[in-house]
Design an enzyme around this catalytic site. Structure first.
Site, mmCIF file in Angstrom:
data_model
loop_
_atom_site.group_PDB
_atom_site.id
_atom_site.type_symbol
_atom_site.label_atom_id
_atom_site.label_comp_id
_atom_site.label_asym_id
_atom_site.label_seq_id
_atom_site.Cartn_x
_atom_site.Cartn_y
_atom_site.Cartn_z
ATOM 1 N N ASP A 136 37.174 37.756 47.408
ATOM 2 C CA ASP A 136 35.848 36.931 46.583
ATOM 3 C C ASP A 136 34.946 36.283 47.492
ATOM 4 O O ASP A 136 34.521 35.247 46.935
ATOM 5 C CB ASP A 136 36.641 36.275 45.483
ATOM 6 C CG ASP A 136 37.333 36.985 44.399
ATOM 7 O OD1 ASP A 136 37.582 38.222 44.587
ATOM 8 O OD2 ASP A 136 37.864 36.361 43.369
ATOM 9 N N GLU A 196 35.147 39.154 42.306
ATOM 10 C CA GLU A 196 35.548 39.076 40.663
ATOM 11 C C GLU A 196 34.181 39.163 40.002
ATOM 12 O O GLU A 196 33.168 38.957 40.588
ATOM 13 C CB GLU A 196 36.050 37.546 40.551
ATOM 14 C CG GLU A 196 36.288 37.099 39.220
ATOM 15 C CD GLU A 196 36.773 35.992 38.988
ATOM 16 O OE1 GLU A 196 37.077 35.162 39.880
ATOM 17 O OE2 GLU A 196 36.628 35.199 37.784
ATOM 18 N N LYS A 209 37.613 43.436 40.522
ATOM 19 C CA LYS A 209 38.675 42.673 39.566
ATOM 20 C C LYS A 209 38.080 42.001 38.479
ATOM 21 O O LYS A 209 37.124 41.050 38.866
ATOM 22 C CB LYS A 209 39.525 41.929 40.436
ATOM 23 C CG LYS A 209 38.961 40.803 41.117
ATOM 24 C CD LYS A 209 40.237 40.278 42.092
ATOM 25 C CE LYS A 209 39.663 38.954 42.544
ATOM 26 N NZ LYS A 209 39.543 37.917 41.973
ATOM 27 N N CYS A 236 41.978 32.428 42.972
ATOM 28 C CA CYS A 236 42.143 33.477 43.234
ATOM 29 C C CYS A 236 43.138 33.710 44.430
ATOM 30 O O CYS A 236 43.736 34.957 44.439
ATOM 31 C CB CYS A 236 40.539 34.367 43.428
ATOM 32 S SG CYS A 236 39.841 34.546 41.820
HETATM 33 N N1 TIU Z 1 37.650 33.673 43.179
HETATM 34 C C1 TIU Z 1 38.077 32.497 42.725
HETATM 35 O O1 TIU Z 1 38.738 31.835 43.050
HETATM 36 N N2 TIU Z 1 37.649 32.508 41.200
HETATM 37 C C2 TIU Z 1 37.294 31.373 40.614
HETATM 38 O O2 TIU Z 1 36.742 31.233 39.548
HETATM 39 N N3 TIU Z 1 37.409 30.207 41.299
HETATM 40 C C3 TIU Z 1 37.446 28.947 41.056
HETATM 41 O O3 TIU Z 1 37.895 27.830 41.840
HETATM 42 N N4 TIU Z 1 36.744 28.562 40.039
#
Ligand code: TIU
Length: 224
Positions: free
Chosen positions: A27, A75, A132, A165
Site C-alpha cells: 500500500d 488498498e 485489495k 496493513c
Molecule cells: N494500508 C493501511 O495500513 N491502511 C490503513 O488504513 N492504515 C492506517 O494506518 N489507517
C-alpha cells in the site's frame, strides 16, 4: 548471486531460497503517503510515512536486479463501492469518507490518482499488483493463487502502515505457512510507538508471526 542467502534478522538469522522468495510492498499509495488522501482524512500526519520510501526503493532495486518476484498491493474500492462494507465506509468521523471527491480524486477508489502507487516505487509492467478491499493482502484477492503458482514460500514484507496493513498481511501469511521477514525501516506508521510495537509483536515469542530485519541486512544477504 547465490541460490540462498542468510539475513541477519530477529529473533534469529534466517536462510532463504531466493527462488522461493517474493518481495511484497504494501500500500505505498498516494492515499496514505500524501496530503489530501485517505490517511490524512482520518486525522493522521502523513509526513510520518516518508521515512520508509528510501529503504523500500533500495530493496526494490536489489530485488529487481536479483530477479525475485515483486508484488505491490493497493488498498481500495470499486467506484460503485460494492466491495466496501458499510461498516468501513461509515467508520469514525473522517474529514472525507471513502468515495468522496478529494484533491487526488475520490478517496480510496480504484483508478483515481490518490489510489495509485507513489512514483518512486512505481511497479514495472512485469510486476504483480494486487488490489485489495481490506487491510490484509490475502482477503478477497488472488494473492494466494499467484504465490502458489510461482512456488513462493518466503515473503520479504514492507510498506505502510506497520500495525495496520503490514501486520494484518503478515498474520494472514503466517497462518498460510509463509515465512515472513518484515523490513523494519521499510515500514512506517502514523504513530511511531505503534510502529515499534508492531515490529516487536511479530518477532516476539521466537518469531510468533515472523522475522524482522533492517533493509541493510536484506541488501547484504542479496549481495552475498
Ligand atoms: N494500508 C493501511 O495500513 N491502511 C490503513 O488504513 N492504515 C492506517 O494506518 N489507517
Amino acid at each position: 548471486m547465490a541460490d540462498t542467502g542468510t539475513i541477519a534478522a530477529e529473533p534469529a538469522p534466517i536462510t532463504l531460497d531466493w527462488s522461493k522468495t517474493a518481495l511484497v510492498i504494501i500500500d505505498m499509495q498516494r492515499d496514505f503517503m500524501e496530503p489530501g488522501g485517505f490517511g490524512e482524512t482520518l486525522g493522521n500526519d502523513v509526513s510520518q510515512l516518508a521515512r520508509a520510501v528510501q529503504p523500500i526503493a533500495a530493496v526494490l532495486a536489489a530485488v529487481r536486479e536479483a530477479g525475485l518476484l515483486v508484488v505491490h498491493t493497493r488498498e481500495g474500492h470499486l467506484p460503485d463501492l460494492s466491495d466496501a462494507p458499510p461498516a468501513k465506509v461509515e467508520r469514525g468521523a473522517p474529514s472525507l469518507r471513502i468515495g468522496d471527491p478529494g484533491p487526488m480524486g475520490r478517496i480510496l477508489i480504484r483508478g483515481e490518482a490518490g489510489h495509485d502507487i507513489i512514483p518512486e516505487l512505481y511497479p514495472l509492467e512485469s510486476e504483480i499488483v494486487i488490489d485489495k478491499p481490506g487491510k490484509g493482502a490475502f482477503y478477497a484477492t488472488e494473492l494466494s493463487d499467484i504465490l502458489s503458482k510461482y512456488g513462493i514460500e518466503n515473503l520479504l514484507v514492507c510498506g505502510v502502515t506497520t500495525e495496520v496493513c503490514v501486520n494484518t498481511t503478515v498474520r494472514e501469511a503466517n497462518d498460510r505457512g509463509y515465512r515472513c521477514v518484515v523490513i523494519s525501516d521499510g515500514c512506517a506508521s502514523y504513530f511511531p510507538e505503534f510502529h515499534e510495537m508492531g515490529l516487536k509483536m511479530i518477532k516476539a515469542q521466537g518469531g510468533i508471526f515472523g522475522w524482522v530485519a533492517e533493509s541493510a541486512a536484506v541488501l547484504k544477504a542479496l549481495a552475498a
